[in-house]
Design a protein around this motif. Structure first.
Motif, mmCIF file in Angstrom:
data_model
loop_
_atom_site.group_PDB
_atom_site.id
_atom_site.type_symbol
_atom_site.label_atom_id
_atom_site.label_comp_id
_atom_site.label_asym_id
_atom_site.label_seq_id
_atom_site.Cartn_x
_atom_site.Cartn_y
_atom_site.Cartn_z
ATOM 1 N N SER A 260 0.979 -1.315 0.141
ATOM 2 C CA SER A 260 0.014 0.004 -0.028
ATOM 3 C C SER A 260 0.736 1.173 -0.145
ATOM 4 N N SER A 261 1.788 1.271 0.791
ATOM 5 C CA SER A 261 2.809 2.482 0.820
ATOM 6 C C SER A 261 4.251 1.981 1.284
ATOM 7 N N ILE A 262 5.066 2.758 1.105
ATOM 8 C CA ILE A 262 6.584 2.322 1.623
ATOM 9 C C ILE A 262 7.253 3.607 1.692
ATOM 10 N N THR A 263 8.227 3.255 2.815
ATOM 11 C CA THR A 263 9.260 4.230 3.010
ATOM 12 C C THR A 263 10.577 4.050 2.946
ATOM 13 N N GLY A 264 11.511 4.816 3.360
ATOM 14 C CA GLY A 264 12.915 4.216 3.217
ATOM 15 C C GLY A 264 13.108 3.006 4.477
ATOM 16 N N SER A 302 -6.246 -8.521 11.024
ATOM 17 C CA SER A 302 -6.764 -7.637 9.799
ATOM 18 C C SER A 302 -6.153 -7.966 8.416
ATOM 19 N N CYS A 303 -6.551 -7.327 7.396
ATOM 20 C CA CYS A 303 -6.039 -7.535 6.186
ATOM 21 C C CYS A 303 -4.773 -6.677 5.924
ATOM 22 N N ASN A 304 -4.270 -6.131 6.612
ATOM 23 C CA ASN A 304 -3.102 -5.102 6.557
ATOM 24 C C ASN A 304 -2.207 -4.896 7.654
ATOM 25 N N THR A 305 -0.954 -4.971 7.424
ATOM 26 C CA THR A 305 -0.122 -4.587 8.799
ATOM 27 C C THR A 305 1.033 -3.673 8.090
ATOM 28 N N VAL A 306 1.766 -2.998 9.037
ATOM 29 C CA VAL A 306 2.844 -2.135 8.887
ATOM 30 C C VAL A 306 4.011 -2.918 9.165
ATOM 31 N N ILE A 307 5.142 -2.930 8.552
ATOM 32 C CA ILE A 307 6.208 -3.521 8.745
ATOM 33 C C ILE A 307 7.451 -2.572 9.079
ATOM 34 N N THR A 308 7.944 -2.404 10.234
ATOM 35 C CA THR A 308 8.806 -1.262 10.311
ATOM 36 C C THR A 308 10.425 -1.990 10.755
ATOM 37 N N GLY A 309 11.283 -0.863 10.769
ATOM 38 C CA GLY A 309 12.609 -1.362 11.039
ATOM 39 C C GLY A 309 13.405 -1.874 9.919
ATOM 40 N N LEU A 310 12.846 -1.746 8.590
ATOM 41 C CA LEU A 310 13.734 -2.184 7.474
ATOM 42 C C LEU A 310 14.872 -1.213 7.298
ATOM 43 N N THR A 311 15.584 -1.839 6.362
ATOM 44 C CA THR A 311 16.988 -1.284 5.955
ATOM 45 C C THR A 311 16.791 -0.677 4.600
ATOM 46 N N PRO A 312 16.906 0.508 4.774
ATOM 47 C CA PRO A 312 16.746 1.217 3.359
ATOM 48 C C PRO A 312 17.492 0.672 1.843
ATOM 49 N N GLY A 313 17.110 0.848 0.695
ATOM 50 C CA GLY A 313 18.093 0.213 -0.051
ATOM 51 C C GLY A 313 18.245 -1.320 -0.097
ATOM 52 N N THR A 314 17.247 -1.882 0.491
ATOM 53 C CA THR A 314 17.395 -3.435 0.571
ATOM 54 C C THR A 314 15.937 -4.235 0.032
ATOM 55 N N ASP A 315 16.340 -5.511 -0.624
ATOM 56 C CA ASP A 315 15.222 -5.991 -1.179
ATOM 57 C C ASP A 315 14.609 -6.876 0.104
ATOM 58 N N PRO A 332 1.858 -19.978 1.158
ATOM 59 C CA PRO A 332 1.965 -18.383 1.368
ATOM 60 C C PRO A 332 1.850 -17.676 -0.023
ATOM 61 N N ALA A 333 1.282 -16.446 0.130
ATOM 62 C CA ALA A 333 1.080 -15.667 -0.807
ATOM 63 C C ALA A 333 2.483 -14.691 -0.920
ATOM 64 N N SER A 334 3.128 -14.444 -1.737
ATOM 65 C CA SER A 334 4.428 -13.838 -1.424
ATOM 66 C C SER A 334 4.558 -12.622 -2.459
ATOM 67 N N LEU A 335 5.300 -11.796 -2.189
ATOM 68 C CA LEU A 335 5.795 -10.646 -3.006
ATOM 69 C C LEU A 335 7.467 -10.063 -2.677
ATOM 70 N N GLN A 336 8.027 -9.484 -3.374
ATOM 71 C CA GLN A 336 9.145 -8.849 -3.466
ATOM 72 C C GLN A 336 8.745 -7.285 -3.145
ATOM 73 N N ILE A 337 9.471 -6.897 -2.291
ATOM 74 C CA ILE A 337 9.607 -5.253 -2.009
ATOM 75 C C ILE A 337 10.900 -4.768 -2.045
ATOM 76 N N HIS A 338 10.993 -3.712 -2.681
ATOM 77 C CA HIS A 338 12.359 -2.866 -2.701
ATOM 78 C C HIS A 338 12.146 -1.491 -1.753
ATOM 79 N N LEU A 339 13.060 -1.619 -0.917
ATOM 80 C CA LEU A 339 13.099 -0.372 0.052
ATOM 81 C C LEU A 339 14.033 0.500 -0.830
ATOM 82 N N GLY A 340 13.617 1.520 -1.449
ATOM 83 C CA GLY A 340 14.409 2.375 -2.217
ATOM 84 C C GLY A 340 14.954 3.238 -1.190
ATOM 85 N N VAL A 341 15.960 3.990 -1.310
ATOM 86 C CA VAL A 341 16.465 4.997 -0.302
ATOM 87 C C VAL A 341 15.467 6.089 -0.071
#
Length: 1605
Positions: A260-264, A302-315, A332-341
């Motif tokens: 839904s949304s992504i930050t660094g 619920s059908c959403n959650t926020v994952i925090t503490g991720l490392t910027p620039g990491t897949d 599992p249903a899976s997806l790849q996310i890339h945390l851009g800087v």
């Protein structure tokens, strides 16, 4: 288990046994997969005919292995019953059959045998393949029959596929059904029988018969065990044994997993609840991990959650599973996310950290700074953005090819890590710049990218918010023309164009962007709109630009041999994996005619493309070489309802053939009846999806509404101008003609009198101004003023919208008029009147912001004609400031009205004055101008050089002249010695519209003289193909340069030769340059002869020009055929070299800049002089007078210092002489003479020293780089002469003073001798008296003693009175001193003194000599002025003077102030030959006389030849007219006033036709007209009516203005 009564046709309906619910069966339909290309089609036909494929052994008796068509072989062969085959007609040979069971031998049959039973017992569940073919008598296989009959056969026991494989298939099918858990059963056998399928879950059992080999069973419950059995039913009702399998249904996988949304450092994940899980208690388990690490888990209900503490620039890999309360988890249903800087980190890395949010402005990018002069590569990532902007603003195709210097020296094996910012993907750089640029810079960046044929952002992603922005405003200014069936020109966003989009799903071995470049590029004209992997830094991992949608356009030129597509097409390109950008995919599917999906995984999730409200056709493009690819493609087509012919698979084609296939598909899409839309309609789609629109800001929308209020009024451009913009139309043009006539006086009637004629002209102008004033401000102008009066950003939005909408209106009007004009010209019987009318309308149909600014200027000028206290005048005083702010913001402002060929000088003066105030008086300006023939690329040259926005468009050329300011950075202000560079874009010379008119040459000369006079460097733009026009332009330019040289300005000139294809032209054209110099020298000589300045014989006499250094050869602008041609790299690079040279020249000490106020004064003076017919002889302007006054002020201060120093020395020496011998009885005269001689020598040395000080000061003054010094350069020698004369006069004064001191000392010595002698005589007399008195022997009374003393004193005094003294002739001595003092003044006073006897002078009645006449008013004013001076001086010396009268203090000063004042006012004694005003040249020994304040010629006793009336004309006006004069100096011959210098070469009379000139003397003339006439024995002059209205206050105001009081 048997199924009696099953008909041969069979039934697919299930039979429920002991079940309460009836499951619904959905049989999987099988459809043939279309070929992926011609090779696949060939393979299919080869298999059907059993012909050997390429590379296959022809004698191989088995079927090809790994054939992607699978069971389609049987369908392609003739239908045979198991164990039977047909006989080949006409063959009496044996038939051999062969099975593929290992170890089974071939069987032969007789020729008449039509049926054979199999001898072997087939193994249950085993597949067999049987072939039949003919054998010859000798057992040799016949090869002349091209058909081999084959059939696949299974045993009666079917085979059930594994649970895992079944579930995998069902998972794909259930997404579309989304309601049931499904088990898919595949039966490997031929569809020749019916099959009985049974499944049960205690206590329920279900039965079903089917003829298909695959059954889909729905309605199963998750995580339950089911028992399946399958048996074969033959047509005669027999049933085989069953094959059984136990399966466990699985828990449904969460659906629609997305970010839904992504930050660094965080990401919000969302998904949907699996179908029919709402009633089943469950939760979700979320896991995430990066490569090489352990997973982390989060549980969510619920059908959403926020994952925090991720490392910027990491897949990260994110998985979500459905979890039941009683245990068990789904796959599992899976997806790849890339945390851009974070965006801020990248902006900081590229030097834009403080500019996020639109803080980077266009003016800051265009600012002249050191980077513009630097060619070194970027030394770090922080320089990349500025280097990109620098190159892009100059339309350089290499702008995207940027690397840091250290990367250029790395070996190819060196890897650049993603965490390193030394390497930057150009897409990241462009995305970062768009996030920092304000809306107007975004628009300019897009325009420059468009010129370079770069793809531009359509949807701009924000990696912090995961929102995209539709960049509609940024593309608003893109204008292009193309030719399909007919020519079309317009704004790209308004054109109805089909868009084709290209996206990537997962991985793709096809380089999408590189493929697109070849798709829309011609091999003869290759372009690279899209950045791709093989470009510099194109392989660097993207950090913030994934999700970017770029768009490029293909526009046909109308040449079928060049055009790739015959219709325009927009090509959109989504960066990154489309599965991560659902909003962008949805937008493209709804706005595109087609979407091409590049992928190597046909089974990838394509639901985002099929679940949206798409209008686009979907095409699947793959490059996979896997053997099972066709099966997967078939399944994907069924699953997502793709058309079979929409799959493009690259197999063995080369890249060129593959691109041709894509082109053919795109061409069919574009040329079909697809709905074409313009980009403006994209906004509604974007808003529905949640995509931002850059035009939705309040400032933009408010400005748009204000502009629409204006544009809606424009139905007909010509009518709109007349109704809404009336002041700058016909009235302003008439005023312009009157202004020029006032200066040129071409139509003046000699009998009428010049002053009467000019008064009549002034009356006409006043009437026209009244007409303007009677017009109210129109609604359109009221809206315009309101629009530009808003905040800075909103006013810029307003002007941009106004330009955009008016340009559209003008284009539509112009297109209609041109078509009518073309139709009229095609007719056999042409309507000349209609053609003439249409031609005039075409000339006047253009409408833009400049017309509104013209109207604004006329509103201001009209108000300025009113009195100062008029409210209407006060209401418009803020308007110039608004325009000045527009100028500061980089908006071009019209300097010369192109329609009226005039400058609204009051308006321009006010604007420049306000500009000076807005920048806190830091407004020093250097001026650069381009001059050349029309349509030779002058505006484009300036735009490319400085990145500015002068209007350029086909068929619409610049009219008049526009000025634009470019700021100089703080670091270069000291080097360039200016704060701004003003670039002036001019109307082209030799305009076809003016060529037929008599004023063509005059107009071009006026414009050339003006712009060359204003500019510090002039670029003469020459197109190589216009050699004839070039000569005419050079002739005009030479005249202008000559005039400027005579005005005191020697300009710099550069020649730019455009459209030179040979890059070695500069080296090869030495001979041509020499010829050009010869032509220029010839033109200079001719121009100098015409202007009567024959001393100028060479071009370098009038300007600074080096043919080798000041000549530039520039290639053509376009690299290829427009409209798909980008700007030539050679053009951009050569213009850059020219720019560096220009900036280098501007740093020269020889160039002096003006501030805005001085530039305004220079412009005013220059334009006034341009309006004279004879320019050179009338260029004594106010600036020259000001410059002369300044140098005189400086010189007077030096002279005062000189005189003060010498006066102090003189006082000291005269004191020494006066005190000489005071302590001695007798003075040694010879020693005194010797001492005086030493003093005179000392005085001479000191005078030489002081003289040298003055001369040094003069040299320093004229060497300083002041903006006005060059105007009075020719007077420098006069000041040197004056200093020498001052030295001589001071020498005579000192010598005379010392000699007088000696004479006084000698006289005092004589007096002392006489006094001593007389003292002795008196003493002797007294002693004798005493003796006499003592000798009498008697005492004398006091009275007797007094009597005797008086008698003795009388006798003694009688003896002393006989001393002889030399007598002096006072009259002769005074006359001698007067003559000595006025010896160097050859005026009338010297002549009078030579005829005067001072003994008899002053005895009679006082009279005033004719040549020295003066008025009482002047005496009164002078007296008042002296009184004011006395008060001022008294205040100055009040503390020192105390109670002493000022006159006593003045008498103590040396030299005397009144003596210096008289000497200064008296001047040289020469008078104007016409009006007898005295010369005002302030230095001694000058050779040219002038005055700033001339008066009517009546004061010079000029009368009309016939009527004997005094002439009221002022000589400054007379020298402009065609009138003539005669007198003793002309031997009574009639000489034109314009040629007065032939008679009076030492006088310089500045022509001035303005009505304010010499109001003081006009007032005096009308007040004392009769007195003067009586005095001169003439008739009174005819006084113009305007003079009669002058008041005393007008006269005093004129006087103060003239003397700057």
């Amino acid at each position: 288990m048997s199924y009696p009564g099953v008909p041969p046709g069979g039934s697919d309906e299930p039979d429920k046994r002991e079940a309460s619910d009836t499951p619904v069966e959905e049989a999987a339909s099988e459809s043939a997969l279309p070929p992926g290309g011609p090779n696949e089609l060939e393979r299919r036909e080869a298999v059907a005919s059993e012909e050997p494929l390429p590379g296959e052994d022809a004698t191989d008796k088995s079927l090809p292995q790994g054939n992607p068509l699978g069971q389609e072989e049987a369908a392609a062969s003739e239908e045979l019953q198991p164990g039977t085959w047909p006989q080949v007609p006409g063959e009496e040979e044996r038939v051999q059959s062969h099975g593929d069971l290992p170890g089974v031998q071939a069987h032969t049959a007789d020729p008449d045998m039509q049926k054979r039973d199999l001898q072997e017992t087939p193994e249950p569940g085993t597949a067999y393949t049987y072939r039949t073919y003919s054998l010859s008598t000798y057992g040799i296989r016949r090869t002349n029959h091209n058909k081999t009959h084959s059939i696949k056969m299974f045993s009666l026991s079917p085979v059930v596929k594994s649970t895992e494989e079944s579930w995998s298939s069902s998972a794909q099918l259930t997404k579309e059904q989304s309601a049931h858990t499904v088990f898919c059963l595949n039966i490997k056998t031929m569809p020749l029988n019916w099959y009985a399928v049974t499944w049960r879950q205690v206590p329920e059992q279900y039965n079903r018969t089917t003829s298909n080999c695959q059954v889909e069973v729905t309605g199963l419950h998750p995580r339950e065990e089911y028992h399946f059995s399958v048996a074969t039913l033959s047509q005669d009702g027999r049933q085989s044994s069953s094959v059984e399998r136990f399966i466990h249904t699985e828990i449904p996988v969460p659906e629609s997993l997305a970010v839904s949304s992504i930050t660094g450092s965080s990401a919000r994940i969302s998904w949907k609840v699996p179908s029919k899980m709402q009633k089943t208690p469950h939760s979700f388990l979320v896991s995430y991990q990066r490569e090489g690490s352990e997973p982390n888990y989060i549980s969510s209900k619920s059908c959403n959650t926020v994952i925090t503490g991720l490392t910027p620039g990491t897949d990260y890999t994110v998985r979500v599973q459905t979890e039941l309360q009683h245990g068990g988890k789904s796959p599992p249903a899976s997806l790849q996310i890339h945390l851009g800087v974070p965006l801020s980190d990248l902006l900081s890395a590229v030097g834009l950290s403080n500019l996020q949010g639109g803080k980077l402005t266009l003016s800051s990018v265009l600012e002249i700074n050191s980077n513009m002069l630097c060619d070194t590569p970027a030394q770090g990532s922080q320089q990349l953005s500025w280097l990109f902007l620098k190159k892009l603003m100059m339309s350089n195709l290499n702008a995207r090819n940027l690397q840091c210097d250290q990367l250029m020296h790395m070996s190819s094996s060196t890897n650049v890590t993603e965490d390193s910012y030394d390497a930057m993907n150009p897409l990241d750089l462009i995305t970062a710049l768009f996030h920092c640029a304000d809306p107007f810079l975004q628009q300019e960046i897009v325009s420059k990218m468009f010129m370079c044929q770069f793809a531009v952002p359509l949807l701009l992603p924000n990696c912090d918010t995961q929102q995209s922005t539709l960049m509609l405003w940024a593309m608003r200014d893109l204008v292009k023309n193309y030719k399909a069936h007919y020519s079309s020109e317009g704004r790209i966003v308004e054109m109805e164009i089909a868009m084709v989009s290209f996206v990537r799903v997962g991985e793709s071995s096809l380089y999408k962007s590189q493929t697109l470049n070849k798709l829309i590029s011609n091999s003869s004209q290759p372009n690279e709109p899209f950045i791709h992997h093989d470009m510099p830094c194109g392989d660097v991992p993207r950090r913030i630009s994934d999700g970017l949608v770029e768009v490029s356009w293909y526009l046909p030129c109308g040449n079928k041999n060049i055009d790739i597509f015959t219709q325009p097409v927009a090509v959109a390109n989504l960066r990154g994996d489309s599965r991560s950008f659902e909003a962008q995919v949805s937008f493209l599917c709804q706005t595109s005619a087609a979407v091409f999906i590049f992928t190597d995984d046909p089974e990838g999730d394509l639901s985002p493309f099929t679940n949206t409200k798409r209008k686009a056709e979907l095409f699947l493009v793959t490059n996979s070489q896997r053997k099972d690819i066709v099966d997967e493609l078939k399944k994907t087509c069924r699953q997502h309802k793709l058309k079979e012919d929409h799959v493009i698979m690259r197999t063995n084609q080369n890249e060129s053939d593959f691109v041709k296939i894509l082109r053919l598909l795109v061409k069919n899409i574009v040329e079909s009846n697809v709905v074409k839309t313009n980009m403006i309609t994209f906004t509604s789609t974007a808003r529905q999806i949640g995509i931002l629109v850059d035009e939705d800001s309040s400032g933009c929308q408010n400005a748009k509404q204000n502009v629409e209020g204006i544009s809606e009024m424009v139905k007909n451009v010509v009518a709109f101008k007349e109704e809404q913009l009336p002041l700058h139309g016909t009235i302003w043009k008439e005023i312009s003609q009157l202004e020029k006539e006032r200066y040129r006086l071409r139509k003046a009637n000699r009998d009428q009198g010049i002053q009467h004629y000019t008064s009549a002209l002034d009356t006409q102008e006043q009437e026209l101004r009244k007409q303007q004033h009677q017009r109210d401000i129109s609604d359109a102008m009221a809206n315009f003023i309101a629009g530009i009066s808003q905040s800075n950003k909103e006013s810029l939005y307003f002007l941009k919208w106004l330009k955009i909408q008016l340009d559209t209106v003008s284009r539509n009007n112009l297109s209609t008029l041109r078509q009518l004009y073309k139709d009229c010209c095609r007719k056999n019987l042409q309507d000349n009147e209609l053609i003439k009318m249409l031609d005039e309308q075409i000339s006047n149909c253009l409408l833009g912001p400049e017309h509104f600014f013209r109207e604004l200027g006329q509103i201001y000028e009209c108000a300025c004609s009113l009195t100062q206290d008029n409210p209407a005048r006060q209401q418009v005083q803020h308007l110039p400031r608004l325009c000045a702010q527009m100028l500061l913001d980089g908006f071009p402002v019209e300097l010369v009205d192109g329609d009226a060929s005039n400058i609204p000088m009051k308006w321009i003066s006010a604007v420049l004055t306000e500009l000076h105030q807005l920048v806190d008086k830091k407004s020093r300006i250097l001026v650069l101008t381009v001059l050349g023939v029309q349509s030779t690329g002058k505006s484009t040259l300036l735009n490319t050089m400085f990145g500015v926005q002068f209007a350029v468009s086909s068929g619409r050329c610049t009219r008049g002249a526009f000025m634009l300011l470019i700021k100089v950075s703080e670091e270069l202000i000291s080097e360039l010695k200016c704060d701004f560079i003003m670039v002036i874009d001019t109307e082209g010379l030799m305009s076809p519209e003016l060529a037929a008119l008599d004023i063509s040459s005059e107009h071009d000369n006026e414009l050339a003289t003006l712009v060359i006079g204003l500019s510090d460097i002039t670029i003469i733009n020459v197109a190589m193909e216009n050699s004839i026009e070039m000569k005419d332009v050079l002739q005009i330019a030479v005249h202008a340069f000559l005039r400027m040289k005579e005005a005191g300005k020697k300009r710099r000139c550069l020649f730019v030769h455009q459209n030179v294809s040979d890059m070695s032209a500069h080296d090869n054209n030495k001979r041509d340059r020499n010829k050009l110099v010869d032509q220029l020298n010839e033109m200079t000589w001719a121009a100098a002869t015409m202007e009567k300045k024959a001393a100028n014989t060479k071009f370098t006499d009038v300007m600074k020009y080096d043919p080798d250094k000041d000549s530039y050869y520039i290639p053509g602008l376009w690299h290829g055929t427009p409209p798909m041609a980008p700007v030539s790299t050679g053009y951009s690079e050569t213009v850059y070299e020219l720019k560096k040279s220009l900036l280098g020249l501007l740093q020269s000490d020889e160039i002096i800049c003006n501030d805005a106020v001085k530039f305004q004064k220079w412009t005013e003076s220059l334009w006034k002089s341009v309006k004279f017919e004879n320019f050179i002889f009338n260029f004594r302007n106010s600036l020259v007078a000001d410059a002369y006054s300044d140098v005189c002020t400086e010189y007077n201060s030096w002279e005062w210092t000189f005189q003060t120093e010498m006066n102090s020395w003189r006082v000291a020496k005269t004191t020494v002489i006066s005190n000489c011998g005071l302590t001695e009885k007798n003075v040694n005269i010879s020693e005194l003479q010797t001492q005086v001689r030493d003093m005179l020598h000392e005085a001479s040395v000191k005078l030489d020293k002081e003289l040298q000080t003055i001369k040094d000061n003069i040299e320093k003054y004229f060497q300083q780089k002041d903006n006005k010094v060059h105007l009075v350069e020719k007077y420098k020698q006069d000041f040197h002469t004056s200093a020498t004369t001052l030295r001589q006069q001071t020498w005579h004064s000192v010598r005379q003073c010392l000699e007088q001191a000696v004479e006084i000392r000698k006289g005092m010595e004589k007096v002392n001798t006489i006094k001593d002698k007389q003292r002795k005589t008196i003493e002797t007399k007294v002693l004798e008296l005493i003796k006499q008195c003592h000798g009498r022997g008697t005492d004398l009374s006091e009275d007797d003693v007094k009597e005797e003393f008086d008698k003795m004193w009388r006798e003694g005094m009688s003896e002393l009175s006989n001393v002889d003294l030399q007598q002096t002739d006072v009259h002769q001595h005074a006359l001698h001193l007067l003559k000595e003092n006025l010896r160097e003044k050859s005026g009338c006073v010297s002549e009078i003194l030579s005829q005067v006897d001072l003994k008899t002078s002053g005895q009679g009645e006082f009279t005033v000599k004719e040549d020295c006449v003066d008025m009482d008013q002047f005496i009164t004013n002078l007296t008042d002025l002296i009184k004011d001076m006395e008060i001022s001086v008294a205040q100055e010396y009040d503390m020192r003077a105390s109670r002493t009268h000022i006159t006593e203090i003045i008498e103590q000063l040396a030299p005397k102030p009144h003596d210096l004042l008289f000497s200064s006012l008296c001047g040289c004694g020469h008078q104007c030959p016409f009006c007898k005003t005295p010369c005002e040249a302030g230095v001694l020994g000058h050779t040219t006389h002038f005055s700033n304040m001339h008066r009517p010629r009546a004061f010079g006793r000029y009368t009309c030849h016939d009527s004997k009336k005094l002439i009221a004309d002022i000589c400054t006006t007379a020298v402009l007219s065609d009138g003539r004069f005669s007198g003793p100096d002309t031997n009574w011959d009639w000489i034109p006033y314009k040629e007065y210098k032939e008679t009076y070469p030492d006088w310089d009379i500045a022509g001035d036709a303005s009505i304010e000139a010499s109001d003081y003397w006009k007032y005096v003339m009308k007040e004392f007209n009769r007195e003067l006439a009586n005095y001169y024995n003439a008739e009174p002059a005819d006084i113009p009516d305007e003079w009669k209205a002058l008041t005393k206050q007008d006269a005093l105001t004129s006087l103060k203005k003239a003397f700057k009081m």
